[in-house]
Write a protein that holds these residues in place. Structure first.
Motif, PDB file in Angstrom:
ATOM      1  N   UNK A 266       0.821  -1.211   0.000  1.00  0.00           N
ATOM      2  CA  UNK A 266       0.000   0.000   0.000  1.00  0.00           C
ATOM      3  C   UNK A 266       0.857   1.263   0.000  1.00  0.00           C
ATOM      4  N   UNK A 267       2.151   1.118   0.284  1.00  0.00           N
ATOM      5  CA  UNK A 267       3.060   2.268   0.303  1.00  0.00           C
ATOM      6  C   UNK A 267       3.847   2.448  -0.986  1.00  0.00           C
ATOM      7  N   UNK A 268       3.676   1.548  -1.931  1.00  0.00           N
ATOM      8  CA  UNK A 268       4.455   1.652  -3.158  1.00  0.00           C
ATOM      9  C   UNK A 268       4.203   2.986  -3.861  1.00  0.00           C
ATOM     10  N   UNK A 269       5.277   3.550  -4.420  1.00  0.00           N
ATOM     11  CA  UNK A 269       5.216   4.797  -5.197  1.00  0.00           C
ATOM     12  C   UNK A 269       4.732   5.982  -4.381  1.00  0.00           C
ATOM     13  N   UNK A 270       4.992   5.953  -3.081  1.00  0.00           N
ATOM     14  CA  UNK A 270       4.591   7.067  -2.226  1.00  0.00           C
ATOM     15  C   UNK A 270       5.469   7.090  -0.988  1.00  0.00           C
ATOM     16  N   UNK A 271       5.348   8.153  -0.198  1.00  0.00           N
ATOM     17  CA  UNK A 271       6.079   8.244   1.059  1.00  0.00           C
ATOM     18  C   UNK A 271       7.578   8.269   0.846  1.00  0.00           C
ATOM     19  N   UNK A 272       8.233   7.204   1.223  1.00  0.00           N
ATOM     20  CA  UNK A 272       9.689   7.094   1.091  1.00  0.00           C
ATOM     21  C   UNK A 272      10.117   6.629  -0.287  1.00  0.00           C
ATOM     22  N   UNK A 273       9.205   6.029  -1.032  1.00  0.00           N
ATOM     23  CA  UNK A 273       9.525   5.468  -2.345  1.00  0.00           C
ATOM     24  C   UNK A 273       9.360   6.534  -3.422  1.00  0.00           C
ATOM     25  N   UNK A 274      10.465   7.121  -3.841  1.00  0.00           N
ATOM     26  CA  UNK A 274      10.418   8.184  -4.844  1.00  0.00           C
ATOM     27  C   UNK A 274      10.276   7.609  -6.249  1.00  0.00           C
ATOM     28  N   UNK A 275      10.972   6.512  -6.532  1.00  0.00           N
ATOM     29  CA  UNK A 275      10.901   5.900  -7.865  1.00  0.00           C
ATOM     30  C   UNK A 275      11.166   4.415  -7.726  1.00  0.00           C
ATOM     31  N   UNK A 276      10.292   3.607  -8.321  1.00  0.00           N
ATOM     32  CA  UNK A 276      10.367   2.161  -8.168  1.00  0.00           C
ATOM     33  C   UNK A 276      10.198   1.469  -9.521  1.00  0.00           C
ATOM     34  N   UNK A 277      10.758   0.263  -9.625  1.00  0.00           N
ATOM     35  CA  UNK A 277      10.416  -0.627 -10.731  1.00  0.00           C
ATOM     36  C   UNK A 277       9.064  -1.246 -10.412  1.00  0.00           C
ATOM     37  N   UNK A 278       8.154  -1.187 -11.389  1.00  0.00           N
ATOM     38  CA  UNK A 278       6.825  -1.753 -11.197  1.00  0.00           C
ATOM     39  C   UNK A 278       6.821  -3.233 -11.570  1.00  0.00           C
ATOM     40  N   UNK A 279       6.265  -4.052 -10.705  1.00  0.00           N
ATOM     41  CA  UNK A 279       6.197  -5.485 -10.971  1.00  0.00           C
ATOM     42  C   UNK A 279       4.773  -5.990 -10.855  1.00  0.00           C
ATOM     43  N   UNK A 280       4.551  -7.121 -11.442  1.00  0.00           N
ATOM     44  CA  UNK A 280       3.302  -7.844 -11.301  1.00  0.00           C
ATOM     45  C   UNK A 280       3.663  -9.322 -11.223  1.00  0.00           C
TER      46      UNK A 280
END
Length: 496
Positions: A266-280
């Protein structure tokens, strides 16, 4: 009409949701006349350029073998519990990297293929009239950011490489001279400052490039330019500090209260995460959860056999100070775990293992769909403090820098008093501990030419330092990787 050959366009994607925008939709050879003709087509082309972010993580043989781990092996603070092969050992033991090592090719193509995609997007979208100016500029900003990211990756790994910023329109004249390192960095800065001017939001919950990601990467580029190999010094430390300060003062990012929050979907791409690789977990799974499982196999997972890629060297793990919450069980590391299917039975592990990427959902599905952090706010906070300490002669009492440092430090040591000044070497050590096994440490070692002597708890010169798992000390020639042999064979200019 000439056709445009786009290697990565074979992997063009259709946007659906933040977790699925990297779902593959092959399209083959394309021409400007039959593509970039709608907003959906442009969106798909830009999405395709993100694929290179995940390419170094790919593994095709079912066990914990991936080129990405080379970035941690070469530091000398990382062991591979699973028996390693000749190519991995070149990094793990620092025996010298063979130009034919397959890892080199993976990193090379993981950058140049998506760069070609970015070049096509920039050339064609710049002149399109199928979307309004704001939408066009935002698409371009993503492409400029990604091209800068890939060139930043290339120049740090290989040094002088070809600098190509126009699309390939035919298969002739494809051999290119290597560009000076300074020119490559100037292009990276140009791309990022161009992207910075667009109207992207500070954050993007879908995982696309945001203003926060652009400014954060620019801060990382500036602090690298301040250090080795360009040695631009104080002017660029100031640029890095100023850009990090912009990110901090935007008030768009914050450290999570608990380290476990880093793993919460629920925290992905927000808060501390400025840029992430998206996975599924079904279309583009993350390899980290299962690759980092204990080896020899332990019955703590639904899939315990794909394990043993990476674990902390004992000397590095032991370097954390008493009371540091990062080494508290199941924060960054773990030494025991419940048996899979029998939680009442606790399995003692043969050594500390990395827990940063543990995914509870993967234990149900057998596949890991968690995002992977590429730029974390803790990194930018420590970068701010490091840049200011360099500006101030080695120790800083600057309020912004101290607040940045204390946020990271006091999360690790709750209740500790805020420091009133901080020395550069203390900031560097904090980066080792905080960003461990996030594929950042080697780049820090390169640009600072410093290493963490974990046995004696001090920062030392990199050249001449023998890391815990290496067979010898670092030499100057270890700092850049050779250009892959197959590339030199195709283009003799690369061997010059």
């Amino acid at each position: 009409m000439k056709k445009i050959y786009l290697p990565v366009m074979l992997l063009l994607l259709t946007f659906t949701s933040c977790k699925k925008f990297l779902e593959e939709k092959p399209n083959g050879l394309l021409t400007p006349d039959n593509y970039y003709n709608s907003q959906d087509q442009i969106r798909a082309a830009v999405n395709g350029a993100y694929l290179g972010l995940n390419s170094p993580f790919a593994t095709g043989i079912g066990v914990a073998v991936s080129s990405v781990f080379s970035l941690e092996y070469i530091t000398g603070y990382t062991q591979r519990p699973r028996p390693s092969g000749y190519e991995d050992n070149q990094f793990i033991q620092l025996t010298g990297i063979d130009q034919a090592n397959g890892t080199l090719q993976t990193w090379w193509t993981s950058s140049y293929y998506p760069i070609e995609n970015c070049n096509s997007i920039i050339a064609n979208v710049s002149k399109t009239n199928v979307v309004n100016e704001t939408v066009r500029d935002n698409f371009l900003a993503e492409a400029y950011f990604l091209r800068a990211y890939y060139y930043f990756q290339l120049v740090r790994l290989y040094g002088s490489v070809p600098l190509k910023i126009t699309p390939t329109t035919d298969l002739e004249n494809t051999q290119l001279e290597k560009a000076p390192v300074a020119d490559i960095y100037n292009q990276i800065v140009s791309d990022l400052t161009t992207a910075e001017q667009a109207g992207l939001p500070w954050t993007d919950k879908t995982g696309h490039v945001s203003k926060g990601a652009i400014k954060s990467l620019l801060a990382k580029v500036y602090i690298t330019m301040a250090g080795y190999p360009l040695n631009k010094g104080t002017e660029y430390y100031q640029k890095a500090y100023d850009k990090a300060k912009e990110v901090i003062e935007s008030n768009q990012f914050s450290l999570f209260s608990n380290y476990s929050d880093l793993r919460n979907p629920s925290n992905y791409n927000s808060g501390e995460h400025i840029f992430m690789i998206q996975h599924d977990e079904n279309t583009i799974p993350n390899i980290m959860h299962f690759s980092l499982m204990p080896y020899p196999e332990q019955p703590i997972s639904i899939q315990p056999s794909y394990s043993g890629a990476m674990a902390p060297a004992k000397e590095f793990y032991d370097s954390y100070q008493a009371g540091d919450q990062r080494v508290k069980e199941k924060n960054f590391y773990y030494t025991e775990h419940e048996q899979y299917g029998n939680a009442s039975n606790i399995i003692k592990l043969p050594m500390p293992y990395i827990y940063k990427y543990w995914n509870d959902q993967a234990e149900i599905s057998g596949r890991d769909g968690s995002n992977f952090p590429l730029i974390r706010y803790a990194d930018i906070l420590l970068l701010c403090a490091e840049a200011r300490a360099n500006i101030d002669g080695g120790t800083t009492s600057d309020a912004t820098a101290l607040n940045a440092y204390n946020q990271v430090y006091r999360r690790a040591f709750p209740g500790a008093p805020a420091v009133a000044s901080v020395a550069l070497n203390e900031v560097l050590k904090e980066r080792y501990w905080e960003l461990a096994y996030e594929f950042q440490t080697w780049y820090d070692m390169q640009r600072t030419r410093k290493a963490f002597d974990v046995a004696n708890n001090k920062i030392v010169d990199l050249i001449g330092y023998k890391a815990p798992l290496h067979t010898r000390a670092f030499r100057e020639q270890d700092l850049l990787w050779p250009i892959p042999l197959t590339e030199v064979q195709k283009d003799p200019n690369l061997g010059k």
